[in-house]
Scaffold this motif. Structure first.
Motif, PDB file in Angstrom:
ATOM      1  N   GLU A 131     -29.886 -14.912  69.958  1.00 20.96           N
ATOM      2  CA  GLU A 131     -31.215 -14.385  70.243  1.00 20.96           C
ATOM      3  C   GLU A 131     -32.142 -14.440  69.021  1.00 20.96           C
ATOM      4  OE1 GLU A 131     -32.378 -10.023  71.427  1.00 20.96           O
ATOM      5  OE2 GLU A 131     -31.332 -11.030  73.079  1.00 20.96           O
ATOM      6  N   PRO A 132     -31.719 -13.915  67.844  1.00 20.88           N
ATOM      7  CA  PRO A 132     -32.597 -14.011  66.676  1.00 20.88           C
ATOM      8  C   PRO A 132     -32.853 -15.458  66.249  1.00 20.88           C
ATOM      9  CG  PRO A 132     -30.817 -12.457  66.263  1.00 20.88           C
ATOM     10  CD  PRO A 132     -30.543 -13.113  67.579  1.00 20.88           C
ATOM     11  N   LEU A 135     -35.463 -16.942  68.584  1.00 23.73           N
ATOM     12  CA  LEU A 135     -36.778 -16.394  68.216  1.00 23.73           C
ATOM     13  C   LEU A 135     -37.310 -17.053  66.948  1.00 23.73           C
ATOM     14  CD1 LEU A 135     -36.241 -12.605  68.955  1.00 23.73           C
ATOM     15  CD2 LEU A 135     -37.693 -14.192  70.218  1.00 23.73           C
ATOM     16  N   GLU A 136     -36.431 -17.235  65.969  1.00 20.49           N
ATOM     17  CA  GLU A 136     -36.826 -17.879  64.717  1.00 20.49           C
ATOM     18  C   GLU A 136     -37.274 -19.316  64.958  1.00 20.49           C
ATOM     19  OE1 GLU A 136     -34.405 -19.173  60.809  1.00 20.49           O
ATOM     20  OE2 GLU A 136     -34.195 -17.066  61.372  1.00 20.49           O
ATOM     21  N   CYS A 138     -38.467 -20.520  67.754  1.00 24.43           N
ATOM     22  CA  CYS A 138     -39.736 -20.479  68.475  1.00 24.43           C
ATOM     23  C   CYS A 138     -40.892 -20.196  67.536  1.00 24.43           C
ATOM     24  CB  CYS A 138     -39.707 -19.420  69.594  1.00 24.43           C
ATOM     25  SG  CYS A 138     -38.614 -19.876  70.965  1.00 24.43           S
ATOM     26  N   GLU A 139     -40.680 -19.302  66.568  1.00 20.19           N
ATOM     27  CA  GLU A 139     -41.719 -19.002  65.594  1.00 20.19           C
ATOM     28  C   GLU A 139     -42.013 -20.223  64.724  1.00 20.19           C
ATOM     29  OE1 GLU A 139     -40.459 -15.585  63.406  1.00 20.19           O
ATOM     30  OE2 GLU A 139     -40.663 -14.262  65.152  1.00 20.19           O
TER      31      GLU A 139
END
Length: 146
Positions: A131-132, A135-136, A138-139
């Motif tokens: 998950e992290p 997210l990373e 995607c950022e």
């Protein structure tokens, strides 16, 4: 005397210090035993906040200055903690720095540290690291679009 739960709570700082010392001591067997003990103590201390948040913060803080043998043993012990479903869920729900520490360890120059971190990731709930990381990614994709 006193109630066992109260005695355990009073011993918590000493137990935490001993577990962190065994996790970062550079030897796998004591680290595994310390990891299992941490998981059991966390469940018994749950009503007063548990043990894992402080344990992981202390362990991750020691990673900055630790030798590779200490880093390896920390992840060996934390893998034991993460194998316990309730502990893995608890750490997943907290932002205690473990996911970041694991990602950094997976990129370590030391193969033994990478292997121990990989076993820790394998023991963790799937979303814990994924998950992290997603997210990373995607950022960073958003940054590329700018």
């Amino acid at each position: 005397g006193g109630a066992p739960g109260k005695q355990l709570q009073e011993l918590r700082p000493h137990l935490l210090a001993r577990i962190v010392a065994d996790l970062t001591g550079g030897e796998d067997l004591p680290a595994r035993i310390a990891g299992r003990a941490a998981a059991q103590l966390h469940d018994r201390l749950q009503s007063s906040g548990g043990l894992l948040d402080d344990l992981v913060r202390s362990g991750c803080a020691s990673l900055r200055s630790a030798e590779s043998t200490s880093q390896r043993s920390l992840f060996v012990g934390l893998a034991e903690v993460l194998r316990i479903e309730s502990c893995g869920r608890h750490l997943h729900e907290r932002d205690c720095g473990l996911a970041d520490a694991l990602r950094n360890a997976l990129l370590s120059q030391e193969s033994a540290v990478r292997a121990a971190a990989a076993s820790c990731v394998a023991a963790a709930p799937p979303a814990f690291v994924a998950e992290p990381l997603i997210l990373e990614l995607c950022e960073s994709d958003d940054d590329l679009d700018d």
